[in-house]
Each structure stands twice: as structure tokens, then as C-alpha cells.
Design a protein around this motif. Structure first.
Motif, PDB file in Angstrom:
ATOM      1  N   PRO A   1    -118.645 -22.118 -47.536  1.00 40.47           N
ATOM      2  CA  PRO A   1    -118.396 -23.084 -48.834  1.00 40.47           C
ATOM      3  C   PRO A   1    -117.331 -23.753 -49.066  1.00 40.47           C
ATOM      4  O   PRO A   1    -116.293 -23.137 -48.330  1.00 40.47           O
ATOM      5  CB  PRO A   1    -118.718 -21.580 -50.112  1.00 40.47           C
ATOM      6  CG  PRO A   1    -119.327 -20.798 -49.263  1.00 40.47           C
ATOM      7  CD  PRO A   1    -118.676 -20.469 -48.183  1.00 40.47           C
ATOM      8  N   VAL A   2    -117.312 -25.024 -49.358  1.00 39.98           N
ATOM      9  CA  VAL A   2    -116.440 -25.739 -49.284  1.00 39.98           C
ATOM     10  C   VAL A   2    -115.550 -25.350 -50.279  1.00 39.98           C
ATOM     11  O   VAL A   2    -114.257 -25.327 -49.820  1.00 39.98           O
ATOM     12  CB  VAL A   2    -117.583 -26.622 -49.762  1.00 39.98           C
ATOM     13  CG1 VAL A   2    -116.233 -28.141 -50.233  1.00 39.98           C
ATOM     14  CG2 VAL A   2    -117.888 -27.391 -48.750  1.00 39.98           C
ATOM     15  N   SER A   3    -115.818 -24.700 -51.058  1.00 38.75           N
ATOM     16  CA  SER A   3    -114.820 -23.886 -51.972  1.00 38.75           C
ATOM     17  C   SER A   3    -114.053 -23.101 -51.560  1.00 38.75           C
ATOM     18  O   SER A   3    -112.686 -22.487 -52.462  1.00 38.75           O
ATOM     19  CB  SER A   3    -115.583 -23.266 -53.963  1.00 38.75           C
ATOM     20  OG  SER A   3    -116.495 -22.318 -52.700  1.00 38.75           O
ATOM     21  N   GLU A   4    -114.331 -22.353 -50.677  1.00 38.31           N
ATOM     22  CA  GLU A   4    -114.012 -21.091 -50.077  1.00 38.31           C
ATOM     23  C   GLU A   4    -113.071 -21.957 -48.820  1.00 38.31           C
ATOM     24  O   GLU A   4    -112.144 -20.731 -47.808  1.00 38.31           O
ATOM     25  CB  GLU A   4    -114.176 -20.230 -49.268  1.00 38.31           C
ATOM     26  CG  GLU A   4    -115.218 -19.396 -50.824  1.00 38.31           C
ATOM     27  CD  GLU A   4    -115.768 -18.029 -50.948  1.00 38.31           C
ATOM     28  OE1 GLU A   4    -116.120 -17.434 -49.308  1.00 38.31           O
ATOM     29  OE2 GLU A   4    -117.135 -18.300 -51.510  1.00 38.31           O
ATOM     30  N   LEU A   5    -113.148 -22.823 -48.013  1.00 40.20           N
ATOM     31  CA  LEU A   5    -111.631 -23.674 -46.842  1.00 40.20           C
ATOM     32  C   LEU A   5    -111.003 -23.125 -47.049  1.00 40.20           C
ATOM     33  O   LEU A   5    -110.746 -23.465 -45.815  1.00 40.20           O
ATOM     34  CB  LEU A   5    -112.452 -24.850 -46.664  1.00 40.20           C
ATOM     35  CG  LEU A   5    -114.387 -25.128 -46.151  1.00 40.20           C
ATOM     36  CD1 LEU A   5    -114.289 -26.531 -46.471  1.00 40.20           C
ATOM     37  CD2 LEU A   5    -114.883 -24.545 -44.728  1.00 40.20           C
ATOM     38  N   GLU A   6    -110.334 -23.273 -48.134  1.00 41.17           N
ATOM     39  CA  GLU A   6    -108.707 -22.886 -48.066  1.00 41.17           C
ATOM     40  C   GLU A   6    -108.216 -21.682 -47.537  1.00 41.17           C
ATOM     41  O   GLU A   6    -107.059 -21.693 -47.712  1.00 41.17           O
ATOM     42  CB  GLU A   6    -108.071 -24.174 -49.602  1.00 41.17           C
ATOM     43  CG  GLU A   6    -108.087 -25.431 -49.550  1.00 41.17           C
ATOM     44  CD  GLU A   6    -107.520 -26.049 -50.912  1.00 41.17           C
ATOM     45  OE1 GLU A   6    -106.725 -27.327 -50.997  1.00 41.17           O
ATOM     46  OE2 GLU A   6    -108.120 -25.613 -51.388  1.00 41.17           O
ATOM     47  N   SER A   7    -108.899 -20.727 -47.537  1.00 45.00           N
ATOM     48  CA  SER A   7    -108.539 -19.637 -48.164  1.00 45.00           C
ATOM     49  C   SER A   7    -108.328 -19.205 -46.348  1.00 45.00           C
ATOM     50  O   SER A   7    -107.758 -18.023 -45.957  1.00 45.00           O
ATOM     51  CB  SER A   7    -109.885 -18.518 -48.159  1.00 45.00           C
ATOM     52  OG  SER A   7    -111.211 -18.752 -47.396  1.00 45.00           O
ATOM     53  N   LEU A   8    -108.868 -19.838 -45.108  1.00 43.41           N
ATOM     54  CA  LEU A   8    -108.915 -20.247 -43.881  1.00 43.41           C
ATOM     55  C   LEU A   8    -107.433 -20.061 -43.331  1.00 43.41           C
ATOM     56  O   LEU A   8    -106.936 -21.332 -44.290  1.00 43.41           O
ATOM     57  CB  LEU A   8    -110.339 -20.668 -42.802  1.00 43.41           C
ATOM     58  CG  LEU A   8    -111.392 -19.852 -43.366  1.00 43.41           C
ATOM     59  CD1 LEU A   8    -112.597 -20.950 -42.710  1.00 43.41           C
ATOM     60  CD2 LEU A   8    -111.477 -18.531 -42.742  1.00 43.41           C
ATOM     61  N   GLU A   9    -107.095 -19.994 -42.488  1.00 42.91           N
ATOM     62  CA  GLU A   9    -105.860 -20.267 -41.623  1.00 42.91           C
ATOM     63  C   GLU A   9    -106.232 -20.987 -40.336  1.00 42.91           C
ATOM     64  O   GLU A   9    -106.798 -21.617 -39.929  1.00 42.91           O
ATOM     65  CB  GLU A   9    -105.382 -19.513 -41.043  1.00 42.91           C
ATOM     66  CG  GLU A   9    -103.407 -20.019 -40.745  1.00 42.91           C
ATOM     67  CD  GLU A   9    -102.942 -19.214 -40.593  1.00 42.91           C
ATOM     68  OE1 GLU A   9    -101.429 -19.032 -39.771  1.00 42.91           O
ATOM     69  OE2 GLU A   9    -102.863 -17.557 -40.179  1.00 42.91           O
ATOM     70  N   TRP A  10    -105.478 -23.104 -40.777  1.00 40.91           N
ATOM     71  CA  TRP A  10    -106.673 -23.785 -40.258  1.00 40.91           C
ATOM     72  C   TRP A  10    -105.262 -24.667 -38.943  1.00 40.91           C
ATOM     73  O   TRP A  10    -104.228 -24.499 -39.513  1.00 40.91           O
ATOM     74  CB  TRP A  10    -107.203 -25.688 -40.984  1.00 40.91           C
ATOM     75  CG  TRP A  10    -108.175 -24.606 -42.396  1.00 40.91           C
ATOM     76  CD1 TRP A  10    -108.467 -23.731 -42.848  1.00 40.91           C
ATOM     77  CD2 TRP A  10    -109.243 -25.292 -41.531  1.00 40.91           C
ATOM     78  NE1 TRP A  10    -109.363 -24.322 -43.643  1.00 40.91           N
ATOM     79  CE2 TRP A  10    -110.307 -24.370 -42.220  1.00 40.91           C
ATOM     80  CE3 TRP A  10    -110.311 -25.836 -40.338  1.00 40.91           C
ATOM     81  CZ2 TRP A  10    -111.082 -24.805 -41.998  1.00 40.91           C
ATOM     82  CZ3 TRP A  10    -111.312 -25.773 -40.217  1.00 40.91           C
ATOM     83  CH2 TRP A  10    -112.311 -25.391 -41.224  1.00 40.91           C
ATOM     84  N   ALA A  11    -105.762 -25.242 -38.467  1.00 43.83           N
ATOM     85  CA  ALA A  11    -104.939 -25.741 -37.188  1.00 43.83           C
ATOM     86  C   ALA A  11    -104.146 -26.965 -37.994  1.00 43.83           C
ATOM     87  O   ALA A  11    -104.996 -27.806 -38.795  1.00 43.83           O
ATOM     88  CB  ALA A  11    -105.784 -26.456 -36.097  1.00 43.83           C
TER      89      ALA A  11
END
Length: 129
Positions: free
Chosen positions: A107-117
Motif C-alpha cells: 500500500p502507498v501508505s506503507e512504502l516508506e517502511s521498506l529500505e529503498w535504493a
């Protein structure tokens, strides 16, 4: 002088407002970081054409590429990446992780919980805001 690599990335959203995220495999550079799937532009391709080709190669499904969300330059240690993030929708097939360690609908609201490149973070910020 560092080489610049042009890369197209797909922001694929499903009907449930979830975004397809791809985990880079342990053998890739930037291993175990999340990204929007895509790949390098080949000679003579525009970003949308490259994206359609790359997603078919990497995920085994067909997409329709839409508008550009972000066009950024990110400087890594050895290379500069020009990442062009593009809205896309799946028009045929289901995505399968052929090169990535994992695919996940988030979900868009949870994207920031991942560790991104790092190069993907401006696109992430645009989506969340």
C-alpha cells in the motif's frame, strides 16, 4: 568522469491502490534494497519503450507505460543513474520475480517502511506526498 546510465522504472499500481515493489537479489549491486522494477534504456529507445521491454524480460508480463512521475540524477560511487520513473499498468499476465529476490504489492501508505535504493527515494517521496 563518471558514466551516466539512463534507467526507466515502473510504478505499477493495481486496482487496490497497491504499488509493485521489487527486492534486489543478493547477487545484484545494491543487494537487498527495494526498487521500482525496470532497467537500462538501449540505443534508440525512449523511456516508455525501454520500460515495456524490461518489464516483459524481468517480470514476464506486459505493461502500458504512462506519464513520467520523476526524472532524477543520482550519483553513486562509480556511476550516475538518470532514473526516469513512469506510471504503468499491467495489461497482460502476472508479474513473476525472474531476477529479483522478491516482488511485493505494498500500500502507498506503507512504502516508506521498506529500505529503498537511493535513486528510487525521490519517486517514493512523490508517491507518498
Amino acid at each position: 568522469m563518471k558514466k551516466t546510465i539512463k534507467v526507466a522504472a515502473a510504478v505499477i499500481q493495481n486496482d487496490n491502490n497497491m504499488i509493485l515493489c521489487a527486492l534486489r537479489s543478493p547477487i545484484m549491486s545494491l543487494a537487498n534494497l527495494w526498487e521500482f522494477p525496470g532497467g537500462k534504456l538501449e540505443e534508440g529507445e525512449n523511456a516508455q519503450e525501454a520500460l515495456v521491454r524490461e518489464i516483459e524480460e524481468e517480470l514476464g508480463c506486459k505493461i502500458e507505460a504512462g506519464e513520467v512521475i520523476a526524472d532524477i540524477h543520482h550519483e553513486y560511487e562509480k556511476v550516475i543513474v538518470n532514473l526516469i520513473s513512469i506510471r504503468a499498468k499491467i495489461v497482460d499476465g502476472e508479474p513473476v520475480a525472474k531476477e529479483h529476490a522478491e516482488l511485493r504489492w505494498v500500500p502507498v501508505s506503507e512504502l516508506e517502511s521498506l529500505e529503498w535504493a537511493p535513486a528510487d527515494i525521490p519517486t517514493l517521496t512523490a508517491l507518498v506526498n
